[in-house]
Design an enzyme around this catalytic site. Structure first.
Site, PDB file in Angstrom:
ATOM      1  N   LYS A  54       0.836  -1.205   0.000  1.00 34.14           N
ATOM      2  CA  LYS A  54       0.000   0.000   0.000  1.00 34.14           C
ATOM      3  C   LYS A  54       0.865   1.247   0.000  1.00 34.14           C
ATOM      4  CE  LYS A  54      -3.960  -2.086   2.283  1.00 34.14           C
ATOM      5  NZ  LYS A  54      -4.559  -2.450   3.562  1.00 34.14           N
ATOM      6  N   GLN A  98      -5.477  -1.774   9.582  1.00 33.20           N
ATOM      7  CA  GLN A  98      -5.199  -3.045   8.916  1.00 33.20           C
ATOM      8  C   GLN A  98      -5.689  -4.200   9.799  1.00 33.20           C
ATOM      9  OE1 GLN A  98      -3.950  -3.391   5.803  1.00 33.20           O
ATOM     10  NE2 GLN A  98      -4.135  -5.609   5.966  1.00 33.20           N
ATOM     11  N   ASP A 121     -11.863   2.114   3.602  1.00 32.07           N
ATOM     12  CA  ASP A 121     -12.096   0.666   3.533  1.00 32.07           C
ATOM     13  C   ASP A 121     -13.580   0.365   3.311  1.00 32.07           C
ATOM     14  OD1 ASP A 121      -9.985  -1.182   3.706  1.00 32.07           O
ATOM     15  OD2 ASP A 121      -9.767  -0.906   5.880  1.00 32.07           O
TER      16      ASP A 121
HETATM   17  N1  GUN Z   1      -6.985  -7.212   5.827  1.00 30.76           N
HETATM   18  C1  GUN Z   1      -7.205  -7.957   4.714  1.00 30.76           C
HETATM   19  N2  GUN Z   1      -7.849  -7.227   3.777  1.00 30.76           N
HETATM   20  C2  GUN Z   1      -8.033  -6.001   4.307  1.00 30.76           C
HETATM   21  C3  GUN Z   1      -8.628  -4.803   3.814  1.00 30.76           C
HETATM   22  O1  GUN Z   1      -9.143  -4.709   2.690  1.00 30.76           O
HETATM   23  N3  GUN Z   1      -8.618  -3.750   4.676  1.00 30.76           N
HETATM   24  C4  GUN Z   1      -8.076  -3.823   5.919  1.00 30.76           C
HETATM   25  N4  GUN Z   1      -8.121  -2.732   6.701  1.00 30.76           N
HETATM   26  N5  GUN Z   1      -7.519  -4.918   6.404  1.00 30.76           N
HETATM   27  C5  GUN Z   1      -7.495  -5.997   5.597  1.00 30.76           C
END
Ligand code: GUN
Length: 283
Positions: A54, A98, A121
């Site tokens: 990211k 996350q 998200d």
């Molecule tokens: N963990 C796995 N996929 C995601 C996601 O799309 N967003 C977040 N915040 N955590 C994750």
């Protein structure tokens, strides 16, 4: 039939390039670059990989990356205070926590504390509710990325029998809502579903997000079906595989996503797209 590959990597790259162009134009007009805050608590190795990816994507798109890694012992109260601080910071347009978080943390309370306008998200109950009432604002990145990939490929969803395997808040439930909004007939399967093979064998479109390597067998797939594999699992030999038995499924499907290089890159590109929207109040 041997399936055509749904090339998420290429579609994501194209999307990221268009985002970069928009950011450059906005910054040239004197606006701030989009700011994305990713909060990682602890040292989950898969999360560290996601967060690193990211970060790279943010930098390439011209975003201001505000990632932070907090110790595994960080308390719920400290995290809530951090979210309050980011909510109030007008250089931050998107905030994500996350997942997974350490066991002593309640993620739902953190998610609800994020300003829904900064919830890139799309996990806040407000944003999930908007999606469920066909008035989406911030849609969860993985399912929305799947929808973008299908649209860019010209696949029509209206009237298809869609089967979603997995009912998580991150993938299965918002995926089902997205498909319903696109006028597919949607069945959601989960660990209590009786005769999963039968359900999958009736699907024109299958989306699988369960996190179990090759759980959906290739011979369950209907001839000509579209197969979307959200899983990314590492085998004991270190190979990355999806939740679908790719080598067999590709002989039956009309379209299939590879792992890696399918859904994964679309998730990150969609996160950037949501942050861009949040930064410039775009639709
Ligand atoms: N963990 C796995 N996929 C995601 C996601 O799309 N967003 C977040 N915040 N955590 C994750």
């Amino acid at each position: 039939m041997s399936a055509k590959i749904l090339d998420g990597k290429a579609i994501a790259l194209e999307l990221r390039e268009s985002i970069r162009i928009e950011v450059d134009q906005q910054v040239a007009k004197g606006n701030k670059a989009p700011g994305l805050a990713v909060i990682l608590v602890g040292e989950d190795p898969a999360s560290q990989v996601y967060v690193r990816n990211k970060k790279i994507a943010c930098e390439k798109a011209g975003f201001n990356d505000v990632s932070m890694v907090l110790p595994a012992e960080t308390t719920q109260a400290e995290l809530l205070a951090k979210i309050d601080e980011l909510n109030a910071d007008d250089s931050v347009h998107g905030i994500i926590v996350q997942l997974p978080v350490p066991a002593h943390i309640e993620p739902e309370e953190l998610i609800e504390r994020i300003d829904p306008a900064k919830d890139v998200d799309g996990f806040h109950p407000y944003n999930m509710g908007r999606l469920a009432t066909r008035l989406p604002k911030m849609a969860p990145c993985t399912p929305h990325g799947v929808m973008t990939m299908l649209a860019k490929t010209g696949i029509q969803l209206r009237g298809l029998n869609a089967v979603v395997v997995g009912a998580s808040n991150i993938v299965g439930v918002p995926m089902a809502l997205e498909l319903l909004n696109a006028r597919a007939t949607v069945t959601v399967c989960h660990s209590a579903t009786v005769d999963l093979a039968q359900k999958v064998s009736e699907a024109d479109l299958v989306v699988v997000g369960v996190g179990i390597p090759m759980m959906v067998k290739g011979d369950w797939i209907k001839e000509g079906a579209i197969v979307i594999d959200v899983g990314i699992n590492r085998t004991e030999e270190g190979r990355l595989v999806g939740d679908v038995e790719f080598d067999v499924a590709k002989e039956k499907a009309s379209w299939i996503t590879p792992v890696p290089g399918g859904v994964g890159p679309m998730t990150i590109a969609t996160l950037l797209q949501n942050t861009l929207k949040a930064a410039y109040s775009l639709k």
